[in-house]
Write a protein that holds these residues in place. Sequence first.
Motif, mmCIF file in Angstrom:
data_model
loop_
_atom_site.group_PDB
_atom_site.id
_atom_site.type_symbol
_atom_site.label_atom_id
_atom_site.label_comp_id
_atom_site.label_asym_id
_atom_site.label_seq_id
_atom_site.Cartn_x
_atom_site.Cartn_y
_atom_site.Cartn_z
ATOM 1 N N ALA A 34 0.801 -1.096 -0.139
ATOM 2 C CA ALA A 34 0.008 0.157 -0.029
ATOM 3 C C ALA A 34 0.749 1.285 0.043
ATOM 4 O O ALA A 34 0.437 2.193 -0.762
ATOM 5 N N ARG A 35 1.991 1.212 0.755
ATOM 6 C CA ARG A 35 2.997 2.310 0.860
ATOM 7 C C ARG A 35 3.526 2.731 -0.545
ATOM 8 O O ARG A 35 3.531 3.853 -0.823
ATOM 9 N N LYS A 36 3.930 1.796 -1.155
ATOM 10 C CA LYS A 36 4.377 1.617 -2.620
ATOM 11 C C LYS A 36 3.639 2.448 -3.658
ATOM 12 O O LYS A 36 3.634 3.302 -4.354
ATOM 13 N N VAL A 37 2.471 1.738 -3.677
ATOM 14 C CA VAL A 37 1.364 2.335 -4.627
ATOM 15 C C VAL A 37 0.805 3.902 -4.031
ATOM 16 O O VAL A 37 0.824 4.542 -4.877
ATOM 17 N N ALA A 38 0.698 3.946 -2.959
ATOM 18 C CA ALA A 38 0.126 5.419 -2.593
ATOM 19 C C ALA A 38 1.476 6.271 -3.182
ATOM 20 O O ALA A 38 1.169 7.598 -3.482
ATOM 21 N N GLN A 39 2.576 6.027 -2.859
ATOM 22 C CA GLN A 39 3.676 6.810 -2.886
ATOM 23 C C GLN A 39 3.678 7.078 -4.631
ATOM 24 O O GLN A 39 3.960 8.142 -5.111
ATOM 25 N N ASP A 40 3.592 6.162 -5.454
ATOM 26 C CA ASP A 40 3.637 6.272 -6.736
ATOM 27 C C ASP A 40 2.391 7.178 -7.472
ATOM 28 O O ASP A 40 2.750 7.936 -8.595
ATOM 29 N N ILE A 41 1.295 7.256 -6.659
ATOM 30 C CA ILE A 41 0.222 7.940 -7.455
ATOM 31 C C ILE A 41 0.149 9.445 -6.482
ATOM 32 O O ILE A 41 -0.749 10.119 -7.030
ATOM 33 N N GLY A 42 0.963 9.524 -5.528
ATOM 34 C CA GLY A 42 1.260 10.844 -4.948
ATOM 35 C C GLY A 42 0.053 10.971 -3.862
ATOM 36 O O GLY A 42 -0.518 12.315 -3.783
ATOM 37 N N TYR A 43 -0.350 9.878 -3.436
ATOM 38 C CA TYR A 43 -1.431 10.230 -2.282
ATOM 39 C C TYR A 43 -1.133 9.235 -0.865
ATOM 40 O O TYR A 43 0.170 8.680 -0.899
ATOM 41 N N THR A 44 -1.621 9.386 0.147
ATOM 42 C CA THR A 44 -1.304 8.798 1.303
ATOM 43 C C THR A 44 -1.940 7.501 1.298
ATOM 44 O O THR A 44 -2.839 7.383 0.644
#
Length: 203
Positions: A34-44
């Motif tokens: 979840a952290r990596k996906v959130a980082q990739d899309i610019g959200y928390t």
Amino acid sequence: MARRNDHTREELQSMAIDATRSIIAREGIEGVSARKVAQDIGYTVGTLYQAFENIHDLVLHANAFTLSEMLGDLEMAYMGSRDPLQRMVKLADAYLQFANTHQAQWAAVFRHSLPKGYVMPDWYQARIDALFALVENGVRGLAPKRNRQAIQGAARTLWSGVHGICILHTGDKLYSDHIASPRSLLHSLVKHYLHSWASEGKR
């Protein structure tokens, strides 16, 4: 960092699914978090979980795209012949080709484990059912008088073998390069099994 109102929930879902698919292609299913996906899309991570129930829900959405792509390839192969047996051979060939071309995405479908008690969503199960329905239709063409249970059993037995060969091949565990290619093994399996199965129905 983007703000929550920069995208609608639907846009956020689409972005997250695309990011998950990209991570799978680069790093395999093990690389998804979840952290990596959130980082990739610019959200928390918190915002991500407002669009998906949990990480399993997100991965299922990503894998659903893979299943749809696979189904499209298999349907095209199926329509490439009118001969019932040749259709099944073409299905097996297309499955192997998809596994070779999209190894990480294909593997993610089967290596993603759901927690105990997690109910498979109907929309995801429908994609799995559509894949098996295609195989069952092909099997039915070889013995149209066999009952539904016999056809379903034959389809699953055959495809378990096809999948096993593809698993071993993509994992470099087939150890048969000096004996036969994966494609020739698939052809042998499909032709011999279905010939025997169809003959049983005529007795």
